[in-house]
Design a protein around this motif. Structure first.
Motif, PDB file in Angstrom:
ATOM      1  N   PRO A 100       9.378 -37.427  43.838  1.00  0.00           N
ATOM      2  CA  PRO A 100       9.372 -36.564  42.654  1.00  0.00           C
ATOM      3  C   PRO A 100       8.628 -37.170  41.466  1.00  0.00           C
ATOM      4  O   PRO A 100       8.146 -36.447  40.603  1.00  0.00           O
ATOM      5  CB  PRO A 100      10.860 -36.368  42.342  1.00  0.00           C
ATOM      6  N   ARG A 110      18.520 -24.477  50.690  1.00  0.00           N
ATOM      7  CA  ARG A 110      19.050 -24.094  49.367  1.00  0.00           C
ATOM      8  C   ARG A 110      19.861 -25.231  48.752  1.00  0.00           C
ATOM      9  O   ARG A 110      19.745 -25.514  47.559  1.00  0.00           O
ATOM     10  CB  ARG A 110      19.906 -22.826  49.467  1.00  0.00           C
ATOM     11  N   ARG A 130      17.507 -27.976  47.549  1.00  0.00           N
ATOM     12  CA  ARG A 130      16.837 -27.567  46.299  1.00  0.00           C
ATOM     13  C   ARG A 130      17.804 -27.644  45.118  1.00  0.00           C
ATOM     14  O   ARG A 130      17.429 -28.071  44.027  1.00  0.00           O
ATOM     15  CB  ARG A 130      16.219 -26.181  46.447  1.00  0.00           C
ATOM     16  N   SER A 131      19.063 -27.262  45.345  1.00  0.00           N
ATOM     17  CA  SER A 131      20.072 -27.378  44.284  1.00  0.00           C
ATOM     18  C   SER A 131      20.294 -28.834  43.902  1.00  0.00           C
ATOM     19  O   SER A 131      20.411 -29.165  42.716  1.00  0.00           O
ATOM     20  CB  SER A 131      21.406 -26.766  44.734  1.00  0.00           C
ATOM     21  N   LEU A 141      18.149 -31.361  44.218  1.00  0.00           N
ATOM     22  CA  LEU A 141      16.969 -31.888  43.524  1.00  0.00           C
ATOM     23  C   LEU A 141      16.874 -31.401  42.087  1.00  0.00           C
ATOM     24  O   LEU A 141      16.310 -32.091  41.236  1.00  0.00           O
ATOM     25  CB  LEU A 141      15.696 -31.519  44.293  1.00  0.00           C
ATOM     26  N   ASP A 142      17.452 -30.219  41.812  1.00  0.00           N
ATOM     27  CA  ASP A 142      17.418 -29.650  40.464  1.00  0.00           C
ATOM     28  C   ASP A 142      18.668 -29.951  39.649  1.00  0.00           C
ATOM     29  O   ASP A 142      18.759 -29.586  38.474  1.00  0.00           O
ATOM     30  CB  ASP A 142      17.252 -28.119  40.541  1.00  0.00           C
ATOM     31  N   ASP A 143      19.654 -30.597  40.254  1.00  0.00           N
ATOM     32  CA  ASP A 143      20.943 -30.807  39.605  1.00  0.00           C
ATOM     33  C   ASP A 143      20.854 -31.846  38.486  1.00  0.00           C
ATOM     34  O   ASP A 143      20.466 -32.999  38.713  1.00  0.00           O
ATOM     35  CB  ASP A 143      21.972 -31.254  40.653  1.00  0.00           C
ATOM     36  N   VAL A 144      21.225 -31.439  37.293  1.00  0.00           N
ATOM     37  CA  VAL A 144      21.151 -32.314  36.123  1.00  0.00           C
ATOM     38  C   VAL A 144      22.076 -33.517  36.293  1.00  0.00           C
ATOM     39  O   VAL A 144      21.691 -34.663  35.999  1.00  0.00           O
ATOM     40  CB  VAL A 144      21.497 -31.529  34.831  1.00  0.00           C
ATOM     41  N   ASN A 187      20.624 -35.946  38.870  1.00  0.00           N
ATOM     42  CA  ASN A 187      19.433 -36.608  38.339  1.00  0.00           C
ATOM     43  C   ASN A 187      19.724 -37.542  37.171  1.00  0.00           C
ATOM     44  O   ASN A 187      18.889 -38.381  36.830  1.00  0.00           O
ATOM     45  CB  ASN A 187      18.372 -35.576  37.954  1.00  0.00           C
TER      46      ASN A 187
END
Length: 152
Positions: A82, A114, A117-118, A120-123, A126
């Motif tokens: 990323p 899904r 993707r959730s 990888l996008d999870d605040v 991260n």
């Protein structure tokens, strides 16, 4: 090779073999590891070699290959890059969560995609530091990955 795209140095350091070991070790992790990751990996290999951990090599190999092909086909090598460099923490989290939640990739491709993707996008995920030397951070990331895969 296609999914990871290791440098010549990483190939010489047996990075791909280490990732395969990490996959199997984290897949079979049932509790917290109380040592460093390196020590945990060594202990896992010892236990498998001594048949203290059941390990059907043919079935394990088949699922690992499905896992790698799934990631390559659905996400490409960018999944682990990323920010450019290879992100061990993402690999470790997926190696832990995917096989714990699903006994097979087959038939679960859409929901697994899904969930990834959730993740990888999870605040929250991260925001956890990416140090691969901190067992607390590794465990916290794995726990958050399981929460996401379980729909939390």
């Amino acid at each position: 090779m296609k999914l990871i795209s290791p440098s010549a140095k990483k190939k010489d350091e047996m990075f791909l073999e280490e990732l395969a070991l990490r996959y199997f070790a984290f897949k079979h992790l049932d509790d917290n590891f109380k040592t460093t990751v390196a020590q945990y990996l060594t202990e896992f290999m010892r236990c498998v070699s001594n048949q203290e951990i059941p390990f059907d090599i043919d079935a394990e190999k088949d699922e690992f290959i499905k896992f790698i092909h799934f990631l390559l086909n659905r996400f490409g090598k960018e999944i682990f890059r990323p920010k450019g460099n290879f992100a061990n923490h993402i690999f470790d989290s997926l190696a832990y969560a995917v096989p714990k939640k699903y006994s097979s990739i087959d038939g679960n491709e859409e929901i697994i995609e899904r969930s990834i993707r959730s993740l990888l996008d999870d605040v929250q995920y991260n925001s956890i530091g990416t140090s691969t030397f901190s067992t607390t951070r590794i465990r916290t990331r794995m726990d958050r990955a399981m929460e996401i895969f379980n729909g939390a």
